[in-house]
Design an enzyme around this catalytic site. Structure first.
Site, mmCIF file in Angstrom:
data_model
loop_
_atom_site.group_PDB
_atom_site.id
_atom_site.type_symbol
_atom_site.label_atom_id
_atom_site.label_comp_id
_atom_site.label_asym_id
_atom_site.label_seq_id
_atom_site.Cartn_x
_atom_site.Cartn_y
_atom_site.Cartn_z
ATOM 1 N N CYS A 114 24.846 29.257 46.485
ATOM 2 C CA CYS A 114 25.760 30.313 46.350
ATOM 3 C C CYS A 114 27.593 30.597 46.839
ATOM 4 C CB CYS A 114 24.953 31.384 47.320
ATOM 5 S SG CYS A 114 23.497 31.742 46.690
ATOM 6 N N HIS A 251 30.154 37.341 48.195
ATOM 7 C CA HIS A 251 28.657 37.366 47.347
ATOM 8 C C HIS A 251 27.507 38.460 47.203
ATOM 9 C CE1 HIS A 251 25.311 34.604 46.438
ATOM 10 N NE2 HIS A 251 25.482 34.844 47.444
ATOM 11 N N ASN A 281 21.504 38.858 43.513
ATOM 12 C CA ASN A 281 21.679 37.610 43.381
ATOM 13 C C ASN A 281 22.064 36.736 42.671
ATOM 14 O OD1 ASN A 281 22.354 35.504 45.337
ATOM 15 N ND2 ASN A 281 20.759 35.351 46.602
HETATM 16 O O1 UT7 Z 1 22.665 33.640 48.759
HETATM 17 C C1 UT7 Z 1 22.400 32.683 50.141
HETATM 18 C C2 UT7 Z 1 22.328 33.490 50.530
HETATM 19 N N1 UT7 Z 1 21.008 34.037 51.416
HETATM 20 C C3 UT7 Z 1 21.386 35.188 52.038
HETATM 21 O O2 UT7 Z 1 22.204 35.772 52.374
HETATM 22 C C4 UT7 Z 1 19.154 36.072 51.880
HETATM 23 C C5 UT7 Z 1 20.066 36.619 53.614
HETATM 24 N N2 UT7 Z 1 18.749 37.076 53.748
HETATM 25 C C6 UT7 Z 1 18.487 38.215 53.984
HETATM 26 O O3 UT7 Z 1 18.715 38.910 52.382
HETATM 27 C C7 UT7 Z 1 16.953 38.472 54.744
HETATM 28 O O4 UT7 Z 1 16.617 38.446 55.640
HETATM 29 C C8 UT7 Z 1 15.793 39.365 53.385
HETATM 30 C C9 UT7 Z 1 16.403 40.165 52.018
HETATM 31 C C10 UT7 Z 1 15.907 38.084 53.105
HETATM 32 C C11 UT7 Z 1 14.491 40.051 54.193
HETATM 33 O O5 UT7 Z 1 15.005 41.264 55.018
HETATM 34 P P1 UT7 Z 1 14.465 40.626 56.650
HETATM 35 O O6 UT7 Z 1 14.787 42.494 57.057
HETATM 36 O O7 UT7 Z 1 14.884 40.305 57.057
HETATM 37 O O8 UT7 Z 1 12.494 41.058 56.527
HETATM 38 P P2 UT7 Z 1 12.055 39.703 57.201
HETATM 39 O O9 UT7 Z 1 12.075 38.402 56.259
HETATM 40 O O10 UT7 Z 1 12.145 40.246 58.291
HETATM 41 O O11 UT7 Z 1 10.595 40.436 57.065
HETATM 42 C C12 UT7 Z 1 9.997 42.053 57.764
HETATM 43 C C13 UT7 Z 1 8.940 41.929 57.189
HETATM 44 C C14 UT7 Z 1 7.088 40.679 56.725
HETATM 45 O O12 UT7 Z 1 6.466 41.140 56.961
HETATM 46 P P3 UT7 Z 1 6.192 41.062 58.617
HETATM 47 O O13 UT7 Z 1 5.997 40.081 58.744
HETATM 48 O O14 UT7 Z 1 6.948 41.795 59.289
HETATM 49 O O15 UT7 Z 1 3.996 42.246 58.773
HETATM 50 C C15 UT7 Z 1 7.974 40.289 55.368
HETATM 51 O O16 UT7 Z 1 6.289 39.658 55.401
HETATM 52 O O17 UT7 Z 1 8.984 41.940 55.354
HETATM 53 C C16 UT7 Z 1 8.123 41.460 54.711
HETATM 54 N N3 UT7 Z 1 8.844 41.240 53.448
HETATM 55 C C17 UT7 Z 1 8.546 42.108 52.732
HETATM 56 N N4 UT7 Z 1 7.741 43.253 52.338
HETATM 57 C C18 UT7 Z 1 7.904 44.059 51.319
HETATM 58 C C19 UT7 Z 1 9.114 40.238 52.441
HETATM 59 N N5 UT7 Z 1 9.356 39.920 51.902
HETATM 60 C C20 UT7 Z 1 9.193 41.702 51.296
HETATM 61 C C21 UT7 Z 1 9.082 41.826 49.880
HETATM 62 N N6 UT7 Z 1 8.604 43.742 49.894
HETATM 63 N N7 UT7 Z 1 9.600 41.782 48.825
#
Ligand code: UT7
Length: 324
Positions: A114, A251, A281
Site C-alpha cells: 500500500c 492512502h 482499499n
Molecule cells: O492498506 C494497508 C493498511 N491496512 C489498513 O490500514 C487496515 C487497518 N485496519 C482497519 O482498517 C480495521 O482494523 C478493520 C476495518 C480491518 C477492522 O476494524 P476494527 O474496528 O479494528 O474491528 P476488529 O478487527 O477489532 O473487529 C471487531 C469485530 C470483531 O468481532 P468480535 O470479535 O468483536 O465479535 C470482528 O470479528 O468486528 C468483527 N468483524 C466484522 N463484522 C462484520 C470483522 N470484520 C467484519 C465484517 N463484518 N466484515
C-alpha cells in the site's frame, strides 16, 4: 539558484467496470453494509473482470495520463509501476505497459504494497534529479481481488481493484518551496511487523500466489502514528507548515485512519481527498487514483500544495509533498 525538479505534467486513472456494493457480501458472509460503512467508510469497490489483468488496468491509467499530459508514449523514458499483484512473477508488469504505450528507455516494478506509490514516486524523483530519466510514468495498479480470501470477512470486504498514474518531467525551478514538483519525500520500512499484513504464499514458499492475511486492529494502530510522524518530517524538511497544505491525499484504507491522521496533523476534512467510499482499499493504486479523481473533478488545481501519505505490508510507509 536553479534546480531540477520532478514536475507533474498530468495524471490519469482507470477503474474496472464491475462495481460491487457492500450489500453483495451479505449473501455469503456474516457481515452488513452498516458494519462495513461504520468501521471503514467503504460503500463499494470495483473488481476486475476475469480476463482483466493488472497490466490492463495500468495501461488504461497510463493512456489516460498521457492524454491528460498532452504527450505521446514515445516521450516517456522510464516507467515505474507499483504493484503487489503483478500479472506474473516475472517479467515486470511495467514492461507490458512500456510495450503497450510505445515507450523507450526502461521499465520496472516496485513492491511496497500500500506504500508502493510513495516508493515509486520517490524512485522517479531520484531518477530525474540524478539525470537518469527526464520523463517518468509512475503507476500504481492492483488486482487485489485475486488474493482475497472470500471466507474472511475481516479482509475481503476492504479491498478493490484499480490503477492511477502520474507523469513527472524534469524542469528547471527556482529551488523554493513555491516551486511546482516534488518538494520532498520520505520512505520508511520495518520488517519486524511482517506478520501484521502479508500474503501466505509466493514463488519461494508455496509456489502459489497465496491469500492476504491481516491483523487489522494492529495495522490500524501503527498506521495513524507512523503516517503522522513521517508527514511531519517531510513538512519540516521542506520548510512549510500544515497551514500551507491545500490538500491531504492519503492512502485510502479506512476513513477512520484518514480522519484520525488528518486531525493529528491539524488538517480539516474539507482539505482531505476521500475516495475510499467508492474505491475501497486499492493498495498501491489508492493514492494516484484519489489524486487523479480529484484532478478530474477540478478539486486539485495547478499550484496546489499536496501532502500524500501511505502505509501497508512490510510494514512500509512513506509521505511526499508535491506542488501540483
Ligand atoms: O492498506 C494497508 C493498511 N491496512 C489498513 O490500514 C487496515 C487497518 N485496519 C482497519 O482498517 C480495521 O482494523 C478493520 C476495518 C480491518 C477492522 O476494524 P476494527 O474496528 O479494528 O474491528 P476488529 O478487527 O477489532 O473487529 C471487531 C469485530 C470483531 O468481532 P468480535 O470479535 O468483536 O465479535 C470482528 O470479528 O468486528 C468483527 N468483524 C466484522 N463484522 C462484520 C470483522 N470484520 C467484519 C465484517 N463484518 N466484515
Amino acid at each position: 539558484m536553479s534546480v531540477t525538479r520532478a514536475v507533474a505534467i498530468g495524471c490519469g486513472h482507470y477503474l474496472p467496470s464491475r462495481v460491487v456494493e457492500n450489500e453483495e457480501f451479505t449473501a455469503t458472509l456474516d457481515t452488513s453494509d452498516e458494519w462495513i460503512r461504520a468501521r471503514t467508510g467503504i460503500e463499494r469497490r470495483h473488481f476486475a473482470a476475469d480476463d482483466e489483468r493488472t497490466s490492463d488496468l495500468g495501461i488504461a491509467a497510463a493512456k489516460s495520463a498521457l492524454a491528460n499530459s498532452g504527450i505521446d508514449g514515445s516521450e516517456i523514458d522510464a516507467i515505474i509501476l507499483a504493484t503487489a499483484t503483478p500479472d506474473n512473477t516475472f517479467p515486470s508488469t511495467a514492461t507490458q505497459v512500456q510495450h503497450a504505450i510505445g515507450a523507450g528507455g526502461f521499465a520496472f516494478d516496485v513492491q511496497a504494497v500500500c506504500a508502493g506509490f510513495m516508493y515509486a514516486l520517490a524512485t522517479a524523483n531520484s531518477l530525474i534529479l540524478t539525470g537518469q530519466a527526464k520523463c517518468v510514468l509512475v503507476i500504481g495498479a492492483e488486482t487485489f481481488s485475486r488474493i482475497l480470501d472470500w471466507t474472511d470477512r475481516g479482509t475481503c470486504v476492504l479491498f478493490g481493484d484499480g490503477a492511477g498514474a502520474v507523469i513527472l518531467r524534469a524542469e528547471g525551478c527556482a529551488g523554493e518551496a513555491t516551486d511546482r514538483g516534488v518538494l520532498g519525500v520520505k520512505l520508511r520500512s520495518d520488517g519486524a511487523h511482517r506478520d501484521l499484513l502479508y500474503v501466505d504464499g509466493g514463488p519461494s514458499t508455496t509456489g502459489n500466489a497465496g491469500k492476504l492475511r491481516m491483523l487489522g486492529k494492529e495495522v490500524f494502530k501503527h498506521a495513524v502514528t507512523k503516517l503522522v510522524d513521517i508527514a511531519d518530517e517531510v513538512i519540516e524538511d521542506v520548510g512549510v507548515t500544515g497551514d500551507d497544505i491545500d490538500w491531504l491525499v492519503p492512502h485510502q484504507a479506512n476513513l477512520r485512519i484518514i480522519k484520525s491522521s488528518a486531525q493529528k496533523a491539524s488538517i480539516p476534512m474539507s482539505k482531505v481527498i476521500v475516495t475510499v467510499q467508492d474505491h475501497g482499499n486499492t493498495s498501491a493504486a489508492s493514492i494516484p487514483l484519489a489524486l487523479a479523481s480529484a484532478v478530474s473533478t477540478g478539486q486539485i488545481k495547478r499550484g496546489d500544495l499536496l501532502l500524500t501519505e501511505g502505509i501497508g505490508g512490510g510494514l512500509a510507509w512513506g509521505s511526499a509533498l508535491i506542488r501540483w
